[in-house]
Write a protein that holds these residues in place. Structure first.
Motif, PDB file in Angstrom:
ATOM      1  N   ASN A   1       3.654  -1.422   4.390  1.00 57.24           N
ATOM      2  CA  ASN A   1       3.573  -0.618   3.165  1.00 57.24           C
ATOM      3  C   ASN A   1       3.860  -1.549   1.996  1.00 57.24           C
ATOM      4  N   MET A   2       3.740  -1.028   0.779  1.00 57.42           N
ATOM      5  CA  MET A   2       3.936  -1.874  -0.397  1.00 57.42           C
ATOM      6  C   MET A   2       5.367  -2.405  -0.461  1.00 57.42           C
ATOM      7  N   THR A   3       6.345  -1.542  -0.163  1.00 53.61           N
ATOM      8  CA  THR A   3       7.750  -1.933  -0.311  1.00 53.61           C
ATOM      9  C   THR A   3       8.069  -3.135   0.578  1.00 53.61           C
TER      10      THR A   3
ATOM     11  N   ASP B   1       2.113  -3.707  -9.747  1.00 54.96           N
ATOM     12  CA  ASP B   1       2.210  -2.664  -8.733  1.00 54.96           C
ATOM     13  C   ASP B   1       1.106  -1.662  -9.051  1.00 54.96           C
TER      14      ASP B   1
ATOM     15  N   ASN C   1       4.115   6.482 -11.190  1.00 56.84           N
ATOM     16  CA  ASN C   1       3.914   7.611 -10.279  1.00 56.84           C
ATOM     17  C   ASN C   1       4.752   8.815 -10.694  1.00 56.84           C
TER      18      ASN C   1
ATOM     19  N   PRO D   1       0.000  11.937  -5.257  1.00 61.71           N
ATOM     20  CA  PRO D   1       0.748  10.720  -5.608  1.00 61.71           C
ATOM     21  C   PRO D   1       1.753  10.294  -4.531  1.00 61.71           C
TER      22      PRO D   1
ATOM     23  N   ALA E   1      10.434   0.506  -5.636  1.00 61.30           N
ATOM     24  CA  ALA E   1       9.847  -0.543  -4.778  1.00 61.30           C
ATOM     25  C   ALA E   1       9.472  -1.784  -5.572  1.00 61.30           C
TER      26      ALA E   1
ATOM     27  N   TYR F   1      -2.580   4.577   1.829  1.00 59.57           N
ATOM     28  CA  TYR F   1      -2.364   6.017   2.051  1.00 59.57           C
ATOM     29  C   TYR F   1      -2.344   6.819   0.750  1.00 59.57           C
ATOM     30  N   LYS F   2      -2.383   6.120  -0.376  1.00 58.88           N
ATOM     31  CA  LYS F   2      -2.482   6.835  -1.661  1.00 58.88           C
ATOM     32  C   LYS F   2      -3.942   7.007  -2.064  1.00 58.88           C
TER      33      LYS F   2
ATOM     34  N   ALA G   1       0.608   1.775 -13.313  1.00 56.90           N
ATOM     35  CA  ALA G   1       0.730   3.189 -13.692  1.00 56.90           C
ATOM     36  C   ALA G   1       1.991   3.754 -13.061  1.00 56.90           C
TER      37      ALA G   1
ATOM     38  N   SER H   1      -1.266   0.646  -1.816  1.00 58.88           N
ATOM     39  CA  SER H   1      -1.033   1.289  -0.518  1.00 58.88           C
ATOM     40  C   SER H   1      -2.218   2.177  -0.186  1.00 58.88           C
TER      41      SER H   1
ATOM     42  N   HIS I   1       8.600   2.302 -10.185  1.00 53.43           N
ATOM     43  CA  HIS I   1       9.054   2.810  -8.882  1.00 53.43           C
ATOM     44  C   HIS I   1      10.094   1.823  -8.349  1.00 53.43           C
TER      45      HIS I   1
ATOM     46  N   VAL J   1       0.045   0.731  -6.969  1.00 57.41           N
ATOM     47  CA  VAL J   1       0.063   1.826  -5.981  1.00 57.41           C
ATOM     48  C   VAL J   1      -0.406   3.146  -6.603  1.00 57.41           C
ATOM     49  N   HIS J   2       0.067   3.443  -7.813  1.00 55.15           N
ATOM     50  CA  HIS J   2      -0.338   4.723  -8.415  1.00 55.15           C
ATOM     51  C   HIS J   2      -1.607   4.603  -9.264  1.00 55.15           C
TER      52      HIS J   2
HETATM   53  C1  PLP Z   1       4.051   3.309  -8.060  1.00 52.90           C
HETATM   54  C2  PLP Z   1       4.529   3.104  -6.659  1.00 52.90           C
HETATM   55  N1  PLP Z   1       4.927   1.886  -6.283  1.00 52.90           N
HETATM   56  C3  PLP Z   1       5.351   1.632  -5.041  1.00 52.90           C
HETATM   57  C4  PLP Z   1       5.422   2.630  -4.096  1.00 52.90           C
HETATM   58  C5  PLP Z   1       5.896   2.294  -2.711  1.00 52.90           C
HETATM   59  O1  PLP Z   1       4.811   2.252  -1.855  1.00 52.90           O
HETATM   60  P1  PLP Z   1       4.999   2.236  -0.277  1.00 52.90           P
HETATM   61  O2  PLP Z   1       5.316   3.638   0.126  1.00 52.90           O
HETATM   62  O3  PLP Z   1       3.670   1.782   0.246  1.00 52.90           O
HETATM   63  O4  PLP Z   1       6.088   1.296   0.043  1.00 52.90           O
HETATM   64  C6  PLP Z   1       5.039   3.926  -4.450  1.00 52.90           C
HETATM   65  C7  PLP Z   1       5.130   5.027  -3.477  1.00 52.90           C
HETATM   66  O5  PLP Z   1       5.192   6.176  -3.832  1.00 52.90           O
HETATM   67  C8  PLP Z   1       4.563   4.163  -5.759  1.00 52.90           C
HETATM   68  O6  PLP Z   1       4.155   5.379  -6.139  1.00 52.90           O
END
Ligand code: PLP
Length: 414
Positions: free
Chosen positions: A98-100, A203, A178, A36, A129, A228-229, A176, A226, A127, A205-206
């Motif tokens: 990255n997502m942020t 979002d 994280n 994660p 972000a 890289y996940k 979801a 993202s 998260h 990402v997870h």
């Molecule tokens: C659910 C979730 N949203 C957003 C992010 C932020 O992603 P990034 O690292 O690409 O900015 C993460 C990173 O762990 C995440 O798990």
């Protein structure tokens, strides 16, 4: 615990693809349960990144081969990502660091279309972000409302329904968590958002590493994830409903391409990473079966998800039987959730447990994982947060067994 039969499992098929899985500590292969926070990368993706520098490194839009090849590769990556996310147009796919960073750019762009007193709905589950960029807008006269969570890590849907009103312009919610593995009911959230006439931002990402995504069925306006996940390099991806980005005013130079999806992309992109992202999607498609690329990607994500669920469930049953362990997040028996398990151990801080495991080559996370708000709401911040174990496609039943045996050792010390 009963050993999981390892014949023909997904993990055995893919393990040789990931060179970093050969890493050893104290003579034993390390175990990556830190997915994660970022997954390991297959050799094909590593090659795609280095091949970019070896063979066609150039800036974009030039009148020579390497520049054209770079342009083609970026376009191809957008097309692959569109298929991965279930979008029919590559013009919906913007790329970023990255997502942020993408979410911050988007929040500024969205702010320019809002008026004083307009409202944005965020959640306690998300998260940071997907909270920070929206909370920032409070300084500019936008009202930000926060949806509460229950103790079991699910969203309080009554509170959500109350907080989305006629003044809501955007609902920004994670698919979801994280931190807790919660999977939100996006269908319900979408209906409430649409009734209010607001935009919906997901979002993912997870969520993206564990389930197939169909952006058009989800009917979201924005979706972020993202690479890289999900076994790719560090890069952020933004899907925007076709036509919508062209109506927004992101920060941008007058010299850059003003159309979507480029409109929100500033400066020279990380081309090598983008080459790696494209190869990640090709790699994933090879895990699935089907005639079309989309079918293969959906099938791959389903295969990955069910393999991970099996492992997470085994671990869940083991953890549940241990006195002194408290598992957080929705119970597997009742809820759809990701294969990410977070818990505390009485008498040990999360950091102590993570270090004990880390010393023995088992990599897990501890703390709040930047999802500080849910960890704070659950009153866990001042105790050092949670221990988080995340399953990825390369994890095996034997690894789960090694983890539980190592936890037995840890429990002898308490
Ligand atoms: C659910 C979730 N949203 C957003 C992010 C932020 O992603 P990034 O690292 O690409 O900015 C993460 C990173 O762990 C995440 O798990």
């Amino acid at each position: 615990m009963n050993p999981i039969p390892e014949k023909n499992t997904l993990a055995l098929h893919v393990q040789n693809d990931f060179p970093s899985l050969q890493r050893k500590r104290r003579g034993k292969q390390v175990i990556y349960f830190d997915g994660p926070a970022g997954t390991q990368v297959p050799l094909a993706v590593i090659h795609a990144i280095s091949d970019y520098y070896r063979k066609y490194n150039a800036n974009s839009h030039g009148c020579f081969d390497t520049s054209r090849e770079t342009d083609n590769m970026v376009l191809e990556t957008r097309k692959l990502l569109a298929t991965f996310l279930g979008s029919s147009s590559w013009k919906t796919i913007s790329l970023g660091a990255n997502m942020t960073t993408l979410n911050y750019s988007l929040s500024k762009a969205i702010r320019r279309s809002l008026e004083q007193g307009d409202e944005i709905v965020i959640t306690q589950l998300d998260h940071e972000a997907n909270r920070g960029p929206w909370l920032e807008l409070e300084k500019t006269g936008i009202r930000v409302k926060e949806v509460r969570i229950h103790q079991n890590g699910t969203l309080d849907l009554d509170d959500l329904a109350r907080k989305i009103t006629r003044s809501t312009r955007l609902v920004a919610v994670g698919m979801a968590s994280n931190a807790l593995g919660t999977v939100n009911d996006m269908h319900l959230i979408r209906n409430l958002t649409r009734q209010a006439g607001a935009w919906l931002l997901a979002d993912a990402v997870h969520y993206a590493p564990h389930f197939p995504i169909h952006v058009e069925e989800l009917d979201v306006d924005f979706l972020l994830c993202s690479a890289y996940k999900f076994y790719g390099p560090h890069a952020g991806i933004l899907y925007t409903r076709e036509g919508l980005l062209d109506q927004l005013e992101p920060d941008r130079l007058k010299t850059q391409d003003q159309q979507a999806p480029f409109r929100i992309e500033t400066g020279t992109p990380n081309f090598a990473t983008i080459a790696g992202v494209g190869e990640t999607i090709r790699y994933l498609s090879g895990i699935g079966s089907g005639v079309s690329l989309r079918d293969r990607l959906v099938s791959a994500m389903e295969k990955i998800g069910s393999h991970e669920q099996e492992l997470a469930l085994k671990l869940y049953h083991d953890l549940r039987s241990r006195p002194g362990v408290k598992i957080y997040g929705p119970p597997f028996e009742k809820y759809k959730r990701t294969p990410t398990l977070s818990f505390t151990v009485e008498g040990k801080t999360a950091r102590e447990v993570a270090c004990f495991l880390g010393e023995r080559g088992i990599y897990v996370w501890d703390g709040d994982f930047y999802a500080r708000r849910p960890v704070e709401v659950l009153n866990l911040l001042n105790q050092g947060g949670l221990i988080r174990i995340g399953m990825s496609m390369y994890n095996t039943g034997k690894e789960v067994e090694r983890l539980t045996e190592t936890l037995n050792e840890l429990f002898k010390t308490i």
